[in-house]
Design an enzyme around this catalytic site. Structure first.
Site, mmCIF file in Angstrom:
data_model
loop_
_atom_site.group_PDB
_atom_site.id
_atom_site.type_symbol
_atom_site.label_atom_id
_atom_site.label_comp_id
_atom_site.label_asym_id
_atom_site.label_seq_id
_atom_site.Cartn_x
_atom_site.Cartn_y
_atom_site.Cartn_z
ATOM 1 C CG HIS A 59 -2.348 0.437 0.793
ATOM 2 N ND1 HIS A 59 -3.491 0.040 1.465
ATOM 3 C CD2 HIS A 59 -2.779 1.244 -0.214
ATOM 4 C CE1 HIS A 59 -4.554 0.598 0.892
ATOM 5 N NE2 HIS A 59 -4.148 1.331 -0.111
ATOM 6 C CG ASP A 82 -5.775 -1.370 4.450
ATOM 7 O OD1 ASP A 82 -5.632 -2.506 4.941
ATOM 8 O OD2 ASP A 82 -4.816 -0.682 4.045
ATOM 9 C CG HIS A 84 -3.730 -3.357 8.478
ATOM 10 N ND1 HIS A 84 -3.871 -4.197 7.398
ATOM 11 C CD2 HIS A 84 -3.455 -4.150 9.544
ATOM 12 C CE1 HIS A 84 -3.666 -5.451 7.783
ATOM 13 N NE2 HIS A 84 -3.425 -5.456 9.084
ATOM 14 C CG ASP A 86 -2.056 1.047 5.440
ATOM 15 O OD1 ASP A 86 -1.608 0.282 6.327
ATOM 16 O OD2 ASP A 86 -2.465 0.635 4.341
ATOM 17 C CG HIS A 99 3.496 -1.987 3.860
ATOM 18 N ND1 HIS A 99 2.654 -2.393 4.870
ATOM 19 C CD2 HIS A 99 4.561 -2.824 3.910
ATOM 20 C CE1 HIS A 99 3.181 -3.427 5.507
ATOM 21 N NE2 HIS A 99 4.349 -3.697 4.948
ATOM 22 C CG ASP A 192 -4.562 -4.015 1.785
ATOM 23 O OD1 ASP A 192 -4.613 -5.225 1.493
ATOM 24 O OD2 ASP A 192 -3.619 -3.508 2.416
ATOM 25 C CG ASP A 194 -5.141 -6.270 4.320
ATOM 26 O OD1 ASP A 194 -6.051 -5.434 4.352
ATOM 27 O OD2 ASP A 194 -3.970 -5.995 4.670
ATOM 28 C CD GLU A 237 -0.186 -5.224 1.191
ATOM 29 O OE1 GLU A 237 0.343 -6.346 1.129
ATOM 30 O OE2 GLU A 237 0.347 -4.245 1.745
#
Length: 295
Positions: A59, A82, A84, A86, A99, A192, A194, A237
């Site tokens: 990312h 995402d 997360h 970030d 990232h 992302d 994930d 990702e």
């Protein structure tokens, strides 16, 4: 059904002797230079009238894609999907991985908290806190500085708990109220893989249990498409090297394809050929004998 212009792969140079910044930040010069190359490419694509799709590794690429997009669309809004946040700064990160930090470099409100990294002198903050909406974050409170930044800088976010509580429809309604409540603006979607539950997207670097279902993910991108304001998409990702089997790799890649395709009009109702009226029988006066032969 989309017309696609492929700008080709970008070639990046690994900077020799790319020493750690502050004894922690990994590859700052290499990432900074690569992000600058990407920003130039995205800016050219958007300037040419395209909706730009950036398919990449981690990312950190948003440093370049959002910066390049903002050169052409300075009032853009960002939807960050995402697991997360970030948004660590180089001074709050624990891993040193860039990232986990891209938004801190892009956010105006954080500029007095972000040191000047080697290779990053070209980056200009291009977003305000009100320009960003996060969707999906899972367990972000375990990263104390991410939590502090989001809460203290009044950045809108919807966790998986919020999605469970409100439903994905209400989450998207509130997202658009935040970003386009007063005026229409270009949307940059940074997605992302994930964000999905690992059962759907196992071939990724930092999977977290409890992510999006397929239906929730497709609803997000369908609604973004329906605004008519999507201007750029990042897909990051997807990592085939981390799949335990070819089936896991294929499932993750296919899911990423569906995310991108749905951004540009693929629907779960299926693709339909457009026509203005129902067809009529081509030969209504067909005799019984002719009908028997035809059968």
């Amino acid at each position: 059904g989309c017309q696609v212009y492929d700008f080709g792969d970008l070639n990046f140079t690994q900077v020799p002797n790319d020493e750690l910044y502050n004894n922690l930040i990994l590859y700052p010069r290499s990432v900074g230079l690569a992000s600058q190359v990407l920003a130039d490419a995205v800016s050219r694509a958007v300037a040419a009238g395209h909706s730009c799709v950036t398919i990449g590794g981690d990312h950190s690429l948003a440093l370049g894609s959002v910066s390049g997009h903002a050169r052409q669309c300075p009032h853009l809004g960002v939807i960050w999907v995402d697991a997360h946040a970030d948004i660590n700064t180089p001074l709050t990160t624990q891993s040193g991985n860039l990232h986990g930090q891209p938004l801190s470099f892009l956010l105006r409100e954080l500029q007095d908290k972000v040191p000047q990294l080697p290779g990053f002198s070209w980056i200009k903050p291009c977003l305000s806190a009100s320009d960003i909406v996060y969707i999906v974050m899972i367990f972000f409170f375990k990263f104390i500085f991410n939590s502090y930044i989001l809460k203290n800088y009044d950045i809108q976010y919807f966790s998986m708990r919020d999605i469970d509580r409100l439903g994905i429809q209400k989450v998207m309604e509130r997202t658009f109220e935040q970003l386009m409540g007063r005026s229409q603006r270009p949307i940059h979607l940074s997605f992302d893989i994930d964000a999905f539950d690992p059962s759907l997207a196992p071939a990724t670097g930092t999977p977290v249990l409890g992510g999006l279902t397929y239906r929730e993910g497709m609803y997000i991108t369908e609604e973004i498409h329906n605004t008519g304001m999507l201007s750029a998409v990042d897909m990051v990702e997807v990592n085939p090297l981390l799949g335990a089997s070819q089936e896991e790799v294929n499932a993750t890649a296919s899911l990423a394809v569906d995310v991108i395709a749905t951004c540009f009009g693929q629907t779960r109702e299926g693709a339909h050929t457009a026509f203005d009226e129902l067809p009529t029988p081509s030969s209504p006066d067909e005799s019984d004998s002719e009908e028997q032969v035809r059968i």
